[in-house]
Write an enzyme that holds these catalytic residues in place. Structure first.
Site, PDB file in Angstrom:
ATOM      1  N   LYS A  74      37.978  49.068  45.717  1.00 29.22           N
ATOM      2  CA  LYS A  74      36.913  49.075  44.721  1.00 29.22           C
ATOM      3  C   LYS A  74      35.934  50.241  44.924  1.00 29.22           C
ATOM      4  O   LYS A  74      36.053  50.994  45.878  1.00 29.22           O
ATOM      5  CB  LYS A  74      36.176  47.728  44.749  1.00 29.22           C
ATOM      6  CG  LYS A  74      37.072  46.546  44.370  1.00 29.22           C
ATOM      7  CD  LYS A  74      37.558  46.642  42.946  1.00 29.22           C
ATOM      8  CE  LYS A  74      38.250  45.386  42.436  1.00 29.22           C
ATOM      9  NZ  LYS A  74      39.456  44.975  43.138  1.00 29.22           N
TER      10      LYS A  74
HETATM   11  C1  LIG Z   1      39.262  42.521  37.258  1.00 28.36           C
HETATM   12  C2  LIG Z   1      39.162  41.822  38.578  1.00 28.36           C
HETATM   13  N1  LIG Z   1      38.433  40.699  38.657  1.00 28.36           N
HETATM   14  C3  LIG Z   1      38.295  40.041  39.813  1.00 28.36           C
HETATM   15  C4  LIG Z   1      38.905  40.457  40.968  1.00 28.36           C
HETATM   16  C5  LIG Z   1      38.774  39.642  42.204  1.00 28.36           C
HETATM   17  O1  LIG Z   1      38.119  40.307  43.230  1.00 28.36           O
HETATM   18  P1  LIG Z   1      38.427  39.924  44.756  1.00 28.36           P
HETATM   19  O2  LIG Z   1      39.735  40.504  45.114  1.00 28.36           O
HETATM   20  O3  LIG Z   1      37.279  40.521  45.515  1.00 28.36           O
HETATM   21  O4  LIG Z   1      38.432  38.443  44.841  1.00 28.36           O
HETATM   22  C6  LIG Z   1      39.662  41.619  40.941  1.00 28.36           C
HETATM   23  C7  LIG Z   1      40.319  42.086  42.164  1.00 28.36           C
HETATM   24  O5  LIG Z   1      41.142  42.946  42.183  1.00 28.36           O
HETATM   25  C8  LIG Z   1      39.796  42.326  39.718  1.00 28.36           C
HETATM   26  O6  LIG Z   1      40.520  43.447  39.639  1.00 28.36           O
END
Ligand SMILES: Cc1ncc(COP(=O)(O)O)c(C=O)c1O
Length: 383
Positions: A185
């Site tokens: 990210k």
């Molecule tokens: C669009 C989107 N929403 C939510 C998430 C969830 O994040 P995390 O992996 O920190 O739980 C991601 C993770 O890749 C994502 O790409």
């Protein structure tokens, strides 16, 4: 075969200050939630100009505590674009509610406002628009459709830390916003996430839910010399660690620099990919916004190139280039397809994108030579 010159989809930018801060945490004797988490939350509040912000151990966890504190549960429906990470739909499912998948714009992969209109029912409790790739979704268009109905708009800003829309930072336009600090990210804490929410009572409840339902960290219990704790309701164990926040403290100060480098690379991709006929980058030409360029997704014309997506990914790997898929369309993933009887005809744009998107390498320390290797690999395949 992967060699040292392999160019990954993403590589975190970790400098000496992050390393020193983690070492400081490790040496301090306090590695779980404590002063560094408090500092990181404070910096996030300043960044977003909000009074409170909650950090947790993933973006998914941020959504889980938010959905829980809005009492999303059996009988409720949550509208989610099909082009997203499946964990966000899983949260809805695990709370006993129903994820309802919406189609997306074929050129931007962002949830269509008319889909929200089509899918709204008296049971709709929330919508979860995604600022896909770091481009700003038009939150006002969803607000217009929802009108004065009591429906939560939770912005999924996992890709969009630093994105602005009409001069405003993304995440500040609606009820709540969720961020992810996964290593790919825009900033990273290893794994991690954050939640901002306009309703301070709900944010307090989310904090309590993230700490087992007790709401006080061990750090607070020790420092307030208050060993006693109370259980307010059963919660989760989602707290961010100080060794994670140690990264975030420094990463956040570099967000503008990171986005500038990502933007430079994205613009270079636009120019240099223009004459490769089997590739179409997603549209990003909105003069009102600053795109955060978390990823650089392109649509592949499978028929034109005469390779399946997997074959293309393999061919790139052989040339030392790693790519990603953001995303498979969630409504067609086995669990959701079978449970809710979705077919490929239901959401045609998401179906098409879900089988034809790949994301090209893009990260702040990527060199122009590395980017040229990616571009040449794509050209070689065309030839
Ligand atoms: C669009 C989107 N929403 C939510 C998430 C969830 O994040 P995390 O992996 O920190 O739980 C991601 C993770 O890749 C994502 O790409």
């Amino acid at each position: 075969m992967r060699t040292n010159s392999f160019i990954p989809l993403s590589r975190p930018t970790i400098n000496q200050e992050e390393i020193n801060e983690v070492i400081d945490s490790l040496k301090s004797g306090w590695i779980t939630t404590g002063p560094k988490v408090a500092q990181f939350e404070h910096q996030l509040c300043q960044y977003f100009n909000v009074e409170q912000c909650l950090t947790v151990n993933s973006g998914t966890a941020a959504w889980q505590v938010l959905a829980h504190c809005y009492d999303i549960g059996p009988g409720d429906e949550v509208i989610i674009p099909s082009i997203t990470w499946p964990s966000m739909a899983n949260v809805v499912e695990l709370l006993g509610a129903k994820p309802v998948f919406a189609d997306v714009d074929p050129d931007t992969a962002i949830m269509l406002a008319e889909e929200v209109e089509r899918l709204l029912t008296p049971n709709t409790k929330a919508i979860l628009p995604v600022h896909y790739a770091g481009a700003a979704a038009d939150i006002d268009s969803y607000k217009t459709i929802i009108g004065n109905r009591n429906i939560l708009i939770a912005e999924d800003c996992a890709h969009a830390l630093g994105t602005t829309d009409k001069g405003q930072l993304i995440g500040s336009q609606s009820d709540a916003a969720i961020f992810s600090f996964h290593p790919t990210k825009n900033i990273t804490t290893g794994e991690g996430g954050a939640l901002i929410c306009k309703d301070q009572d709900r944010l307090n409840r989310a904090r309590t839910l993230s700490l087992n339902g007790i709401g006080k960290t061990a750090w607070e219990r020790i420092n307030q010399k208050e060993a006693h704790y109370e259980l307010h309701e059963p919660g989760y164990k989602f707290n961010m660690l100080d060794i994670q926040a140690a990264l975030g403290i420094h990463q956040l100060t570099k967000i503008t620099e990171f986005i500038s480098k990502r933007t430079l690379l994205a613009e270079r991709y636009h120019q240099k990919l223009a004459d490769i006929n089997y590739i179409t980058p997603l549209k990003a030409d909105n003069e009102n916004q600053r795109h955060a360029w978390h990823i650089y997704p392109v649509k592949i014309d499978i028929e034109r190139i005469g390779l399946t997506r997997n074959q293309l990914i393999d061919a790139l790997k052989k040339q030392n280039v790693g790519v990603g898929v953001h995303f498979e369309s969630v409504h067609l993933l086995r669990f959701y397809r079978e449970k809710y009887q979705y077919t490929e005809k239901d959401l045609p744009n998401a179906t098409q994108l879900g089988s034809s998107l790949i994301s090209l390498p893009l990260f702040p320390t990527m060199t122009l030579d590395e980017q040229d290797t990616v571009i040449n690999a794509l050209k070689n395949i065309a030839e």
